[in-house]
Scaffold this motif. Structure first.
Motif, mmCIF file in Angstrom:
data_model
loop_
_atom_site.group_PDB
_atom_site.id
_atom_site.type_symbol
_atom_site.label_atom_id
_atom_site.label_comp_id
_atom_site.label_asym_id
_atom_site.label_seq_id
_atom_site.Cartn_x
_atom_site.Cartn_y
_atom_site.Cartn_z
ATOM 1 N N ASN A 166 -5.962 -5.374 -5.750
ATOM 2 C CA ASN A 166 -6.335 -4.001 -6.095
ATOM 3 C C ASN A 166 -5.194 -3.040 -5.751
ATOM 4 O O ASN A 166 -5.388 -1.981 -5.139
ATOM 5 N N SER A 167 -4.002 -3.456 -6.117
ATOM 6 C CA SER A 167 -2.808 -2.682 -5.760
ATOM 7 C C SER A 167 -2.425 -1.735 -6.893
ATOM 8 O O SER A 167 -2.601 -2.050 -8.073
ATOM 9 N N PRO A 168 -1.911 -0.553 -6.574
ATOM 10 C CA PRO A 168 -1.544 0.423 -7.624
ATOM 11 C C PRO A 168 -0.376 -0.055 -8.482
ATOM 12 O O PRO A 168 -0.286 0.310 -9.651
ATOM 13 N N THR A 169 0.525 -0.854 -7.912
ATOM 14 C CA THR A 169 1.674 -1.370 -8.670
ATOM 15 C C THR A 169 1.912 -2.822 -8.288
ATOM 16 O O THR A 169 1.376 -3.301 -7.288
ATOM 17 N N ILE A 170 2.739 -3.503 -9.065
ATOM 18 C CA ILE A 170 3.113 -4.891 -8.767
ATOM 19 C C ILE A 170 4.549 -5.100 -9.242
ATOM 20 O O ILE A 170 4.968 -4.498 -10.248
ATOM 21 N N ALA A 171 5.313 -5.900 -8.549
ATOM 22 C CA ALA A 171 6.683 -6.188 -8.969
ATOM 23 C C ALA A 171 6.676 -6.875 -10.331
ATOM 24 O O ALA A 171 5.860 -7.755 -10.597
ATOM 25 N N THR A 172 7.570 -6.463 -11.203
ATOM 26 C CA THR A 172 7.651 -7.043 -12.550
ATOM 27 C C THR A 172 8.975 -7.735 -12.816
ATOM 28 O O THR A 172 9.159 -8.316 -13.877
ATOM 29 N N GLN A 173 9.889 -7.649 -11.890
ATOM 30 C CA GLN A 173 11.161 -8.356 -12.040
ATOM 31 C C GLN A 173 11.640 -8.846 -10.678
ATOM 32 O O GLN A 173 11.258 -8.309 -9.649
ATOM 33 N N ALA A 174 12.442 -9.903 -10.716
ATOM 34 C CA ALA A 174 12.886 -10.549 -9.478
ATOM 35 C C ALA A 174 13.727 -9.603 -8.633
ATOM 36 O O ALA A 174 14.446 -8.739 -9.150
ATOM 37 N N GLY A 175 13.625 -9.795 -7.322
ATOM 38 C CA GLY A 175 14.478 -9.057 -6.406
ATOM 39 C C GLY A 175 15.852 -9.707 -6.314
ATOM 40 O O GLY A 175 16.175 -10.641 -7.058
ATOM 41 N N VAL B 101 4.209 -2.488 10.581
ATOM 42 C CA VAL B 101 5.093 -1.561 9.861
ATOM 43 C C VAL B 101 4.425 -1.094 8.578
ATOM 44 O O VAL B 101 4.466 0.100 8.221
ATOM 45 N N ALA B 102 3.793 -2.030 7.844
ATOM 46 C CA ALA B 102 3.126 -1.667 6.592
ATOM 47 C C ALA B 102 2.038 -0.626 6.825
ATOM 48 O O ALA B 102 1.904 0.354 6.065
ATOM 49 N N LYS B 103 1.254 -0.807 7.884
ATOM 50 C CA LYS B 103 0.190 0.158 8.173
ATOM 51 C C LYS B 103 0.765 1.515 8.555
ATOM 52 O O LYS B 103 0.238 2.564 8.153
ATOM 53 N N LYS B 104 1.852 1.525 9.332
ATOM 54 C CA LYS B 104 2.484 2.799 9.706
ATOM 55 C C LYS B 104 3.038 3.529 8.485
ATOM 56 O O LYS B 104 3.097 4.760 8.449
ATOM 57 N N LEU B 105 3.436 2.737 7.469
ATOM 58 C CA LEU B 105 3.949 3.337 6.235
ATOM 59 C C LEU B 105 2.824 3.766 5.294
ATOM 60 O O LEU B 105 3.083 4.304 4.217
ATOM 61 N N GLY B 106 1.564 3.486 5.681
ATOM 62 C CA GLY B 106 0.434 3.963 4.905
ATOM 63 C C GLY B 106 -0.106 2.996 3.874
ATOM 64 O O GLY B 106 -0.889 3.395 3.004
ATOM 65 N N PHE B 107 0.271 1.717 3.945
ATOM 66 C CA PHE B 107 -0.199 0.739 2.972
ATOM 67 C C PHE B 107 -1.496 0.095 3.448
ATOM 68 O O PHE B 107 -1.615 -0.288 4.615
ATOM 69 N N ALA B 108 -2.440 -0.055 2.522
ATOM 70 C CA ALA B 108 -3.703 -0.708 2.833
ATOM 71 C C ALA B 108 -3.574 -2.219 2.647
ATOM 72 O O ALA B 108 -2.658 -2.700 1.990
ATOM 73 N N GLY B 109 -4.526 -2.969 3.228
ATOM 74 C CA GLY B 109 -4.567 -4.408 3.006
ATOM 75 C C GLY B 109 -3.845 -5.235 4.048
ATOM 76 O O GLY B 109 -3.645 -6.432 3.852
#
Length: 565
Positions: free
Chosen positions: A24-33, A139-147
């Protein structure tokens, strides 16, 4: 950098949609890093301004390694998670996070036959050290990401299993599901905490609890492969010559690789005395005819250099390398040698598909290094912090771990008198209670220094012709003694044991501590022609077997020597 979670393909729009829907994420990666080499080029150019490095030592392990140094030096924010405080990479960390080592971790691992095994910690977590998943989640939670509200590895495994089963089906119903994947852990999606802790090794796909071990042991036995049409896809790849070819300036090919008793960049294995006994110094193997051509002496110091960098290694002659090639191990770092990071020399060209660098083919040149003196120094571990910087200020050094002392092989470009006139500055011990014994012979360019405290060996330094330097194993063994006798003191100053016996020589069999000299003597006296005979006599090669190739080589060399006689 090029995969989604649960083994799904990053370049597959259906997989992108599936993972995004599950999370249920707002975006998803579409190309390789970016893969490793490209990543650090982006860091140096300023496209990446913050980097978090976990469980790797790229300043040593990557090709064109000085470029990695430059990248980290200019990067605005560098975070490193490691179990070792001092590595070549941690020197560039703005934030250094203490991580968990293998025996401290809790979770699962999957092997190449698709078998998932629980890995349970058998050591307590060191103070302040945390699991990587915990650090990322915080770190993810401090940056405001859910999940990221994971409380344990059990929570993470359940989500992993649930994603694998999301919009998936068992193999018999594969035609009914648009996004069928063989990787399916539906049978583990509702594991309780206790069931997770007691989980036995299981093979995926696992559709239901208690599934027969043989249900999917051979996935493709019926000719049904992973693609939508059930067929396998064979891709022919054409051989491509290395981009950089040898020429008159760089006529030799550098091949790099591993050696038996070390692993990666020696951050842990380099600390084990038993593992340092086999190949103690950073070295390169050279064919004897190439060595003659380029003026290299056996066991002499040699500079290997390419367009990208240079390093200094100990030369070892070997018939096991072809003419026109040299081999150097990847392991030595700036923690263990002054100038032995072979990654500096390796070219940064990578395979277009895998991103794998050309570690096996770099055009190089080599030349002998002429030092004005050489020596060996031992310093007891508790005194090492006082003297480390001054010892490591010489032109060339190589550190070797022994049970009670650090051993340094040394070489310098200063003249003999300059070095020996201020030995106390070189050893740099700030302790007036130390007893210093010394022996100096200007005509022979020889200097022996022994440092004691309460008749206990603290340090010793020997500068002499290579042939007159003492037996290292004998010296290391004396550091075990809490008190030295008068005979020991005289022997240390003379750099030779009073009752000199035969030396074991370099360690060959780590399991049973059998040296090269003893194996050679046994081969000759017992007329041995097969490695099993060596094992019968000395046990060498009878456990892990990793020393058998070297034993076979010693047998062959003895046979050749006998034939020439």
């Amino acid at each position: 950098a090029n995969m989604l979670a649960a083994h799904m393909d990053l370049d597959n729009p259906k997989h992108q949609q599936l993972v995004q829907s599950f999370w249920n994420s707002p975006t998803i990666a579409t190309q390789a890093g970016l893969k490793a080499v490209d990543l650090f080029e982006a860091v140096e150019s300023g496209k990446i301004k913050a980097i978090w490095i976990m469980a790797t030592n790229p300043v040593v392990s990557l090709p064109n390694a000085d470029q990695v140094k430059r990248a980290l030096d200019t990067c605005e924010f560098v975070v490193v998670s490691d179990i070792c405080k001092d590595t070549d990479t941690t020197q560039y960390a703005d934030v250094l996070l203490p991580a968990l080592g293998w025996g401290e971790k809790d979770g699962t691992v999957t092997n190449s036959e698709r078998r998932i095994s629980r890995q349970r910690a058998f050591l307590a977590e060191p103070e302040l050290a945390k699991a990587d998943w915990w650090a990322v989640s915080q770190v993810a939670k401090k940056l405001g990401f859910a999940g990221f509200d994971f409380e344990s590895s059990h929570d993470i495994f359940k989500e992993h299993a649930q994603l694998s089963a999301f919009q998936n089906a068992e193999i018999s119903k594969r035609a009914e599901v648009e996004n069928f994947r063989y990787f399916n852990l539906k049978g583990l999606t509702d594991l309780s905490v206790s069931e997770y802790h007691e989980l036995d090794p299981v093979q995926w796909p696992l559709i239901q609890k208690g599934q027969s071990e043989s249900a999917y042991a051979q996935l493709f036995a019926q000719g049904q492969f992973s693609h939508a049409d059930g067929k396998a896809k064979l891709i022919a790849t054409a051989a491509i010559d290395p981009l950089h070819q040898t020429d008159s300036e760089y006529p030799l090919i550098l091949n790099t690789g591993r050696i038996r008793d070390q692993w990666h960049t020696m951050t842990r294995t380099g600390l084990a005395p038993a593992l340092a006994n086999h190949r103690a110094e950073a070295y390169c193997e050279i064919h004897p005819q190439d060595a003659l051509k380029y003026g290299i002496s056996e066991q002499g110091l040699v500079e290997v250099f390419s367009t990208w960098g240079k390093c200094v290694l100990r030369a070892q002659f070997s018939q096991g390398v072809r003419r026109g090639q040299i081999f150097a191990p990847i392991h030595w770092s700036e923690q263990f040698a002054s100038d032995a990071r072979i990654g500096k020399v390796v070219n940064p060209v990578v395979d277009a598909i895998s991103g794998e660098p050309e570690f096996k083919h770099t055009p190089v040149m080599m030349q002998p290094i002429h030092s004005r003196w050489q020596g060996v120094c031992f310093i007891r571990e508790e005194y090492l912090p006082q003297a480390r910087d001054s010892i490591q200020s010489v032109s060339w050094w190589n550190k070797i771990t022994t049970p009670y002392a650090a051993q340094y092989e040394l070489a310098g470009r200063q003249n003999f008198n300059t070095v020996t006139s201020n030995i106390k500055a070189l050893l740099a011990f700030d302790d007036d209670s130390l007893e210093w014994l010394d022996l100096k012979d200007q005509s022979q360019q020889l200097c022996h220094i022994v440092v004691l405290k309460d008749n206990r060996l603290v340090a010793c330094l020997y500068i002499a012709d290579k042939a007159f330097l003492p037996d290292r194993a004998w010296i290391a063994n004396l550091f075990k003694r809490e008190r030295l006798s008068a005979t020991h003191r005289k022997a240390l100053l003379a750099a030779a044991p009073m009752n000199a016996g035969s030396s074991e020589g370099p360690l060959v069999c780590s399991c049973f501590k059998v040296g090269k000299n003893r194996i050679l003597e046994t081969i000759k006296t017992q007329n041995i022609t097969h490695e099993k005979q060596v094992t019968a006599c000395l046990k060498a090669g009878g456990n892990c077997g990793s020393c058998l190739p070297e034993i076979r080589g010693l047998i062959k060399s003895c046979q050749q020597e006998l034939a020439h006689d």
